[in-house]
Scaffold this motif. Structure first.
Motif, PDB file in Angstrom:
ATOM      1  N   VAL A   1      34.436  13.513   9.616  1.00 23.37           N
ATOM      2  CA  VAL A   1      34.098  13.060   8.273  1.00 23.37           C
ATOM      3  C   VAL A   1      34.753  11.705   8.110  1.00 23.37           C
ATOM      4  O   VAL A   1      35.929  11.529   8.409  1.00 23.37           O
TER       5      VAL A   1
ATOM      6  N   VAL B   1      31.842  19.610   3.090  1.00 20.75           N
ATOM      7  CA  VAL B   1      31.325  18.638   4.052  1.00 20.75           C
ATOM      8  C   VAL B   1      29.806  18.741   4.124  1.00 20.75           C
ATOM      9  O   VAL B   1      29.249  19.835   4.146  1.00 20.75           O
TER      10      VAL B   1
ATOM     11  N   ARG C   1      28.886  12.190   8.674  1.00 28.83           N
ATOM     12  CA  ARG C   1      29.548  13.290   7.970  1.00 28.83           C
ATOM     13  C   ARG C   1      30.313  12.755   6.760  1.00 28.83           C
ATOM     14  O   ARG C   1      31.025  11.764   6.846  1.00 28.83           O
TER      15      ARG C   1
ATOM     16  N   ASP D   1      32.478  13.923   2.965  1.00 29.47           N
ATOM     17  CA  ASP D   1      33.094  14.894   2.059  1.00 29.47           C
ATOM     18  C   ASP D   1      32.576  14.602   0.659  1.00 29.47           C
ATOM     19  O   ASP D   1      32.602  13.449   0.212  1.00 29.47           O
TER      20      ASP D   1
END
Length: 126
Positions: free
Chosen positions: A74, A111, A119, A121
């Motif tokens: 992420v 996520v 990726r 959050d």
């Protein structure tokens, strides 16, 4: 000083604009034709301090980086003030979350990957 933008390499300008504005709800700030490329800046809101510059790849190496600019981690963090509402809205828009929302010491997070493989959050800080 503040971080004003970062570059996100995407395969196609128009597909990326459509995804980030229609699915994630970002605002298109600039779309300037420079002849050989376009200067496209998007942001989560019109008054956001930090935006994303969308860039088509100029080399094969850049093409290979699409969706892997964070090396599988992420690396993009979309902050919200109302996690439940934004999680519901994004899910309804077709965003595929990799996990159920979870509580961490710093806030609520889940996520997801964008349509290009990056990726993110979705995060509401405590």
């Amino acid at each position: 000083m503040h971080l004003s933008a970062l570059t996100l390499i995407i395969p196609d300008y128009d597909d990326a604009i459509a995804y980030y504005t229609n699915t994630l709800g970002f605002t298109l700030i600039d779309d300037i034709d420079q002849g050989h490329k376009r200067w496209i800046r998007i942001a989560p809101s019109p008054d956001a301090q930090t935006g994303i510059i969308l860039a088509e790849p100029g080399t094969e190496e850049q093409s290979r980086a699409i969706g892997n600019q964070g090396a599988g981690r992420v690396w993009l963090f979309l902050e919200t003030q109302d996690f439940a509402a934004d999680h519901t809205r994004l899910t309804a828009a077709g965003v595929q979350f990799e996990e159920s929302p979870r509580r961490e010491p710093y806030g609520t997070v889940a996520v997801f990957s964008d349509t290009f493989g990056n990726r993110w959050d979705l995060i509401e800080y405590s």
